[in-house]
Scaffold this motif. Sequence first.
Motif, PDB file in Angstrom:
ATOM      1  N   ASP A 145      -1.610  11.331   1.085  1.00  0.00           N
ATOM      2  CA  ASP A 145      -1.140  10.631   2.278  1.00  0.00           C
ATOM      3  C   ASP A 145       0.342  10.902   2.532  1.00  0.00           C
ATOM      4  N   VAL A 146       1.113  10.956   1.455  1.00  0.00           N
ATOM      5  CA  VAL A 146       2.550  11.227   1.618  1.00  0.00           C
ATOM      6  C   VAL A 146       2.757  12.630   2.172  1.00  0.00           C
ATOM      7  N   GLN A 147       2.023  13.606   1.669  1.00  0.00           N
ATOM      8  CA  GLN A 147       2.144  14.979   2.182  1.00  0.00           C
ATOM      9  C   GLN A 147       1.781  15.050   3.665  1.00  0.00           C
ATOM     10  N   VAL A 148       0.774  14.316   4.056  1.00  0.00           N
ATOM     11  CA  VAL A 148       0.375  14.303   5.462  1.00  0.00           C
ATOM     12  C   VAL A 148       1.479  13.711   6.336  1.00  0.00           C
ATOM     13  N   ARG A 149       2.088  12.637   5.846  1.00  0.00           N
ATOM     14  CA  ARG A 149       3.147  12.003   6.642  1.00  0.00           C
ATOM     15  C   ARG A 149       4.415  12.850   6.678  1.00  0.00           C
ATOM     16  N   VAL A 150       4.706  13.536   5.595  1.00  0.00           N
ATOM     17  CA  VAL A 150       5.860  14.450   5.613  1.00  0.00           C
ATOM     18  C   VAL A 150       5.629  15.574   6.614  1.00  0.00           C
ATOM     19  N   LEU A 151       4.426  16.123   6.626  1.00  0.00           N
ATOM     20  CA  LEU A 151       4.107  17.174   7.601  1.00  0.00           C
ATOM     21  C   LEU A 151       4.246  16.652   9.034  1.00  0.00           C
TER      22      LEU A 151
ATOM     23  N   MET B 157       0.836  -1.204   0.000  1.00  0.00           N
ATOM     24  CA  MET B 157       0.000   0.000   0.000  1.00  0.00           C
ATOM     25  C   MET B 157       0.864   1.246   0.000  1.00  0.00           C
ATOM     26  N   ARG B 158       0.341   2.342  -0.638  1.00  0.00           N
ATOM     27  CA  ARG B 158       1.169   3.523  -0.836  1.00  0.00           C
ATOM     28  C   ARG B 158       1.496   4.263   0.451  1.00  0.00           C
ATOM     29  N   TRP B 159       0.647   4.168   1.455  1.00  0.00           N
ATOM     30  CA  TRP B 159       0.850   4.986   2.658  1.00  0.00           C
ATOM     31  C   TRP B 159       1.939   4.422   3.555  1.00  0.00           C
ATOM     32  N   LYS B 160       2.408   3.205   3.290  1.00  0.00           N
ATOM     33  CA  LYS B 160       3.458   2.614   4.118  1.00  0.00           C
ATOM     34  C   LYS B 160       4.826   3.114   3.658  1.00  0.00           C
ATOM     35  N   VAL B 161       5.152   4.336   4.050  1.00  0.00           N
ATOM     36  CA  VAL B 161       6.448   4.936   3.725  1.00  0.00           C
ATOM     37  C   VAL B 161       7.369   4.755   4.920  1.00  0.00           C
ATOM     38  N   PRO B 162       8.596   4.259   4.716  1.00  0.00           N
ATOM     39  CA  PRO B 162       9.520   4.076   5.846  1.00  0.00           C
ATOM     40  C   PRO B 162       9.727   5.372   6.613  1.00  0.00           C
ATOM     41  N   ALA B 163       9.904   5.213   7.937  1.00  0.00           N
ATOM     42  CA  ALA B 163      10.075   6.399   8.774  1.00  0.00           C
ATOM     43  C   ALA B 163      11.316   7.181   8.399  1.00  0.00           C
ATOM     44  N   GLY B 164      12.383   6.481   8.010  1.00  0.00           N
ATOM     45  CA  GLY B 164      13.617   7.173   7.617  1.00  0.00           C
ATOM     46  C   GLY B 164      13.408   8.055   6.414  1.00  0.00           C
ATOM     47  N   VAL B 165      12.616   7.579   5.458  1.00  0.00           N
ATOM     48  CA  VAL B 165      12.321   8.380   4.272  1.00  0.00           C
ATOM     49  C   VAL B 165      11.512   9.611   4.634  1.00  0.00           C
ATOM     50  N   LEU B 166      10.571   9.440   5.534  1.00  0.00           N
ATOM     51  CA  LEU B 166       9.755  10.582   5.965  1.00  0.00           C
ATOM     52  C   LEU B 166      10.606  11.652   6.634  1.00  0.00           C
ATOM     53  N   MET B 167      11.544  11.223   7.496  1.00  0.00           N
ATOM     54  CA  MET B 167      12.400  12.200   8.181  1.00  0.00           C
ATOM     55  C   MET B 167      13.287  12.914   7.177  1.00  0.00           C
ATOM     56  N   ALA B 168      13.781  12.182   6.159  1.00  0.00           N
ATOM     57  CA  ALA B 168      14.609  12.825   5.138  1.00  0.00           C
ATOM     58  C   ALA B 168      13.797  13.854   4.367  1.00  0.00           C
TER      59      ALA B 168
END
Length: 236
Positions: A59-65, A1-12
């Motif tokens: 979803d990616v924008q929300v997780r980046v925020l 699923m697309r919303w499962k972005v690794p935490a390390g990627v989100l922090m970067a």
Amino acid sequence: MRWKVPAGVLMALAFLIPATPAAAQTESPGLNEACQTVERKVYKDIRELVTIDLDTATDVQVRVLAAQILAAANADSFSVLPRAIQERLKGTADDLRAFLKADVQKAWSTDLRITVVRTLTGAGPNVKAATQKVLDEGTIDAYLAYLNDGLYAARALDCASQPTPTPTPSATPSATTTVAPTPASSASLGAPGGEGGGLAVTGADTATVASIGGALLLLGGAGYLIGRRRRSRFVA
């Protein structure tokens, strides 16, 4: 699923894609609780990070925020908000979106209030009064204004009202101090044969010497008379 972005990627992404370019600000130094000059601690307004529409953001924008807010909360040494975001990052994007819309400011406000209360440690009367006023207001704007400016202004007043320490007098004697001479031992005053000579013998010692001398003269005279009488008898 697309919303499962690794935490390390989100922090970067949080650091590489800032929501708003931050202008460099030079804060004037302030005083700590020991009245020592230190660099001011500036607490970031997390609301400035929210530059997207949470209803229409991906979803990616929300997780980046969320990762950006987490980084800011960790930089301010908060405890409530980071734990809350980390828990939501483990769930669905919808749960995270709902948290950012309704509950993120509540957790952030709790952290700010805890930080304000901590400034009471070793505080003076002006800091205590300013702290109580802010706690009574209980708003995020009041907390930020106090932590970034009001605290240092109140602390400066407390430090200025402290008494100046009195210098400790030096124990070194001054140049005008008169040092009393050490008296000489009385045993050396009448000692004969000493350097420079002693004092003349007077009083009872003189009378004793004279008596002995008179007795010797009498004995000598008597001996002379007895010897002369014997000699006369022998010649006759």
